[in-house]
Structures are given as structure tokens and as C-alpha cells.
Motif scaffolding. Sequence first.
Motif, PDB file in Angstrom:
ATOM      1  N   LYS A 141       1.455  -2.754 -11.171  1.00 15.22           N
ATOM      2  CA  LYS A 141       0.712  -1.789 -10.350  1.00 15.22           C
ATOM      3  C   LYS A 141       1.673  -1.066  -9.418  1.00 15.22           C
ATOM      4  O   LYS A 141       1.619   0.146  -9.265  1.00 15.22           O
ATOM      5  N   GLU A 158       5.920   5.363  -9.349  1.00 12.09           N
ATOM      6  CA  GLU A 158       6.115   6.521 -10.230  1.00 12.09           C
ATOM      7  C   GLU A 158       5.352   7.732  -9.701  1.00 12.09           C
ATOM      8  O   GLU A 158       5.885   8.826  -9.626  1.00 12.09           O
ATOM      9  N   LEU A 159       4.087   7.489  -9.369  1.00  9.66           N
ATOM     10  CA  LEU A 159       3.250   8.594  -8.907  1.00  9.66           C
ATOM     11  C   LEU A 159       3.704   9.087  -7.533  1.00  9.66           C
ATOM     12  O   LEU A 159       3.717  10.286  -7.270  1.00  9.66           O
ATOM     13  N   LEU A 160       4.089   8.158  -6.676  1.00  9.26           N
ATOM     14  CA  LEU A 160       4.576   8.555  -5.353  1.00  9.26           C
ATOM     15  C   LEU A 160       5.830   9.412  -5.469  1.00  9.26           C
ATOM     16  O   LEU A 160       5.996  10.388  -4.752  1.00  9.26           O
ATOM     17  N   LYS A 182       4.791  -0.571  -9.762  1.00  7.00           N
ATOM     18  CA  LYS A 182       5.653   0.318 -10.545  1.00  7.00           C
ATOM     19  C   LYS A 182       4.976   1.675 -10.774  1.00  7.00           C
ATOM     20  O   LYS A 182       5.572   2.727 -10.591  1.00  7.00           O
ATOM     21  N   ARG A 183       3.710   1.605 -11.164  1.00  6.93           N
ATOM     22  CA  ARG A 183       2.989   2.861 -11.416  1.00  6.93           C
ATOM     23  C   ARG A 183       2.733   3.638 -10.147  1.00  6.93           C
ATOM     24  O   ARG A 183       2.796   4.851 -10.126  1.00  6.93           O
ATOM     25  N   ARG A 184       2.415   2.917  -9.076  1.00  5.55           N
ATOM     26  CA  ARG A 184       2.200   3.606  -7.805  1.00  5.55           C
ATOM     27  C   ARG A 184       3.469   4.335  -7.397  1.00  5.55           C
ATOM     28  O   ARG A 184       3.429   5.476  -6.934  1.00  5.55           O
ATOM     29  N   ASP A 237       0.862  -1.176   0.000  1.00  2.00           N
ATOM     30  CA  ASP A 237       0.000   0.000   0.000  1.00  2.00           C
ATOM     31  C   ASP A 237       0.908   1.239   0.000  1.00  2.00           C
ATOM     32  O   ASP A 237       1.850   1.294   0.792  1.00  2.00           O
ATOM     33  N   PRO A 238       0.627   2.214  -0.873  1.00  2.00           N
ATOM     34  CA  PRO A 238       1.438   3.435  -0.868  1.00  2.00           C
ATOM     35  C   PRO A 238       1.539   4.039   0.538  1.00  2.00           C
ATOM     36  O   PRO A 238       2.522   4.689   0.875  1.00  2.00           O
ATOM     37  N   GLU A 239       0.515   3.778   1.338  1.00  2.00           N
ATOM     38  CA  GLU A 239       0.517   4.267   2.714  1.00  2.00           C
ATOM     39  C   GLU A 239       1.722   3.719   3.505  1.00  2.00           C
ATOM     40  O   GLU A 239       2.276   4.415   4.347  1.00  2.00           O
ATOM     41  N   PHE A 255       8.500   6.954   5.463  1.00  2.00           N
ATOM     42  CA  PHE A 255       9.127   8.280   5.401  1.00  2.00           C
ATOM     43  C   PHE A 255       8.715   9.135   6.596  1.00  2.00           C
ATOM     44  O   PHE A 255       9.544   9.806   7.206  1.00  2.00           O
ATOM     45  N   ALA A 256       7.420   9.086   6.924  1.00  2.00           N
ATOM     46  CA  ALA A 256       6.929   9.907   8.041  1.00  2.00           C
ATOM     47  C   ALA A 256       7.633   9.526   9.338  1.00  2.00           C
ATOM     48  O   ALA A 256       7.830  10.352  10.208  1.00  2.00           O
ATOM     49  N   MET A 273       4.885  12.789  -6.240  1.00  2.00           N
ATOM     50  CA  MET A 273       4.301  13.454  -5.078  1.00  2.00           C
ATOM     51  C   MET A 273       5.363  13.869  -4.072  1.00  2.00           C
ATOM     52  O   MET A 273       5.290  14.944  -3.497  1.00  2.00           O
ATOM     53  N   LEU A 280       4.665   5.903   2.599  1.00  2.00           N
ATOM     54  CA  LEU A 280       4.563   7.226   3.215  1.00  2.00           C
ATOM     55  C   LEU A 280       4.811   7.136   4.717  1.00  2.00           C
ATOM     56  O   LEU A 280       5.475   7.984   5.300  1.00  2.00           O
ATOM     57  N   ALA A 281       4.286   6.064   5.335  1.00  2.00           N
ATOM     58  CA  ALA A 281       4.478   5.902   6.780  1.00  2.00           C
ATOM     59  C   ALA A 281       5.955   5.720   7.104  1.00  2.00           C
ATOM     60  O   ALA A 281       6.461   6.260   8.088  1.00  2.00           O
TER      61      ALA A 281
END
Lengths: 334, 137
Positions: free
Chosen positions: B79, B85-87, B81-83, B46-48, B54-55, B90, B51-52
Motif C-alpha cells: 500500500k 508512486e501516486l504522491l 509503495k502505491r501511495r 498517512d500520505p498527509e 514537505f510543507a 502529484m 506532505l506535511a
Amino acid sequence: MAEGKKVKLALYWAATCGGCDVATLDIEERILDLAAIADIVLWPVAMDFKYEDVETLEDGSVDICLFNGAVRLGEHEELAKLLRQKCKVMVAFGSCACFGGIPGLANVANREQIFNIAYKETVSTENPEGVTPQTELEVDGKKLTLPVFFDEVFALDRVVDVDYYVPGCPPAVERINDLVDIVAKYAETGELPPKGAVIASEKALCEECPRKREEKRIKEIRRPQDFLPDTEKCLLEQGLICLGPATRGGCGARCINANMPCRGCYGPTAAVRDHGASVLSAIASVLGLEEETELTEEQLTAITDQIKDPLGTFYRFTLPVALLNKVVQKKEVE
Amino acid sequence: MSFEPKIIGFACNWCTYAGADLAGTSRLKYPPNIRLIRVMCTGRIDPEFILAAFARGADGVFVGGCHPGDCHYMSGNYKAKRRIELLRKMLAQLGISPERLRMEFISAAEGAKFAQVIREFTEKLKELGPSPLKAEE
Ligand code: SF4
Ligand code: SF4
Ligand code: SF4
Ligand code: FES
């Protein structure tokens, strides 16, 4: 409060567009029901109260506060704290109060950057001395003050304890009616929903959306201004970035019914911590998958590059409550 | 003392995790900066989670998955890979270098590649310095 008595209600706006207050008036004749069961002690948009009127109230003497808008200024924080002290129930009303909302997008910059653009750099600004807002100034021996402008925007529950959330930009009329019912029940019986309740659906918007889905993938991202979407088919599958799969339902799919994709104002679904991450995940899963094995790295990048502003698109309403909720002070990249 | 980056790695059970294992059993040297978390497929990340990481102070996040065409669940790696890329886009928007997030396809046989990638990534992060998110606290 004693049952059967009139409920005391405070309505406040912080960093807001005014839309939430207008939405409250949109409940039309039910506003009279509200007037019948509630005495209003503060409502800056509609009535002439002063902050002192609130300060002089006894602590806990007001039943419910409907707080709309994000916390951008010291004034907002001060009033949030004051109202928390005076009110038994604190309701974050609207996406700005719940998650930071549209004003929360300002977290892509900090105070200095915002002041530079707003007071110095725009072409129409003439400010040779580079004056920016100060919190204190002495004039003729008298001190003038302005509320502090925070470095970032906060959601209401980052500064005070919040009992209920009514998301939506603005909340849908049906859900405001639900809230009126809650207030009415409280007035009658003293009963309230469990703390932390979100006055919306527990499911994703797609569940209440009437559109037909074919589990199709998309290669090309399109924009609403570029074509007239089919009114029966799922908008995401027509190439529009629709946040329905990862957004809480409850609005009645009102944008979809106007043939516009969901922008996510109801925030994340019940199980999710970070709205942007779950939107990103959902959108990435439907992007150009069908002929995947034939796609080169460059083609993949070309597809994701169509999303010009992932942060603003995926966190349009929820940046201040995201895991990474603001730009870093010392940027590594521009 | 020189800066030692903390890296959180998510590795697919079927490929990169086994590759890391192979690197270990083949006694290939790579820096000890990475804490590897095994997942059943990169599609499960999960992208979360990223992020977690890093946070909570990771200086870099590494994702290792099966080569194109080899994912046990068909499209999990695409999937992911694309996530990612977008992350990465961001992260850049938040002022964080996208180079702190890296994804590689590493098979169970590629122990040497795993060691090489982790060496490179650790060097890159040393160059970049501590995560700017740490300075915020
Ligand atoms: S939630 Fe929407 S309507 Fe309400 S104040 Fe914020 S921007 Fe305005
Ligand atoms: S993605 Fe949007 S249009 Fe499609 S079903 Fe979900 S809410 Fe409806
Ligand atoms: S469709 Fe989406 S953006 Fe529109 S009101 Fe509903 S939740 Fe908000
Ligand atoms: S099984 Fe290895 S990436 Fe999907």
C-alpha cells in the motif's frame, strides 16, 4: 438581534459558476419561508443592489451572509472583508467558498501562466502586443482600475473568519433546508450552532451509500463513459474512481444514485486535514492488491499510471486548502 | 557553505529502523542529514505525513519498509509503495521533483544498504538543491 424580528440576510458570489445561487432557488416553496423570516440586503444574482448599499450599512447590522464562490480577485477579498464587517455570521456556502472548489484547480498554475494561456497562446487569440489585464490605466487624464488577479485562488476562510461551512457543489437541497431551519431558529430564539459547524454529515459518504460492497480490489481503472456500471454494486469495486471512502457524507449520495462515482465535492471527512491525501490513501489501498506478491515493480507502476491526473482527481474541490496548495513558483520539473 | 539537505525518514519498526540501528552499531558512516521517525509499518504512513514534512521545509522524504512478502501486517508495504508512486506523480504536478521522495525496502540485516541509500539520497538532494517550497515563504 431582537428575537422574533426579521433576519437580515446578504448573499454574495465571488469566483463562482452561479450554481450555488441556482441551488438556493432550488429549495422551491421554502424560498417563501426564507422571505417571510428574512430581509435580503444584497443578492447580486437576483436583485439590483450596489456595493455602496452595503458600505452604508452599520457594522454588524446584517445577521447572516451566505458567501458562495472562491476568492480569485481583489474584488472578492474586498467584498468578503466588507461583508464580514457588516454581518454577524459568515457562512461559506458551497465547495468553492469552503475549499476553493473547481476554480481552485487553477492553482496548478500561477497568474503569469494563466494570463499567457488565456491572453496569448490559445489558437483563437490574436494579441500581437501581448496585452494582459492591468490593474490601472490612465485614459484622458482619468484613472481606470480593475481588481487585481491573485497569483492563487483562496478559500473564503483564508481571507476572513468563517462561522459555518455548507459544502457541496452545489450544496444539496436538503442541507440548504437545514440551513433555512437554522436561520429560522435564529430568528425565533437567537440560537445558533457551535462555531465552525459543517452543515453535512460527520461520516464518510460510503456510510450513506446504498451500494453493496464486497471488499474487492481493482486492477483496472475504468471511466464512466466506457461502460454502464451495475446499479447495485459499489462503483469503486467496478473500477471507477469513487471518492466516497474519503469524502464527507451529507449529499444523499446523489451522484451514486445517478450511477456516477463521487468526485468529492463535500470535501474531507471531519477528522481529516488534507482531502487529497486521504483520497489517495483510500484509492491506493484498493488498487490491484489481490495477487500482490506476484506483481512486479513494472506492473505496479502500470496500475498507478492508469490514474492520469492524481492531483486533479484527488483534490478536485480542495486544492487551495491542501497542505501543498499550489504549484511552486520555480518549477523543478515540467 | 555547502547546502545540507534536511531529510525526514519514516522507517518501519520491523525492518528499516532495525537496519538503521545495525548501520549505527556497525559504525557504518552515513550523512547526518536524516531525522528518522519510527512507525509500526509503512502502511501506517498517512500520505498527509509526507506532505506535511514537505510543507514544513523538508528537502527530501525517505520511506523504508519491509521487503515484498515480509510486511508484518501483510500488505502495508505494498500500500505504501502505491501511495508513494501516486504522491510522486502529484509532487511533479506541483512542480516539485519526484526524486525528493524515495522509498526502499530495507531489512533488519541490511545496515549497509541503509547507509548506502541514505548516502545516495543525500547526494541526490544536494544536486537538486533546497526544496522549491522553501523559496515560497
Ligand atoms: S460550489 Fe459548485 S455550484 Fe457552487 S459556485 Fe462553486 S462550482 Fe458553482
Ligand atoms: S466507494 Fe462509492 S459507490 Fe462504493 S460504497 Fe463508497 S460511495 Fe458507494
Ligand atoms: S456524491 Fe460526491 S460528488 Fe456527488 S454530490 Fe455527493 S459528495 Fe458531491
Ligand atoms: S511491517 Fe514493515 S512495512 Fe509493514
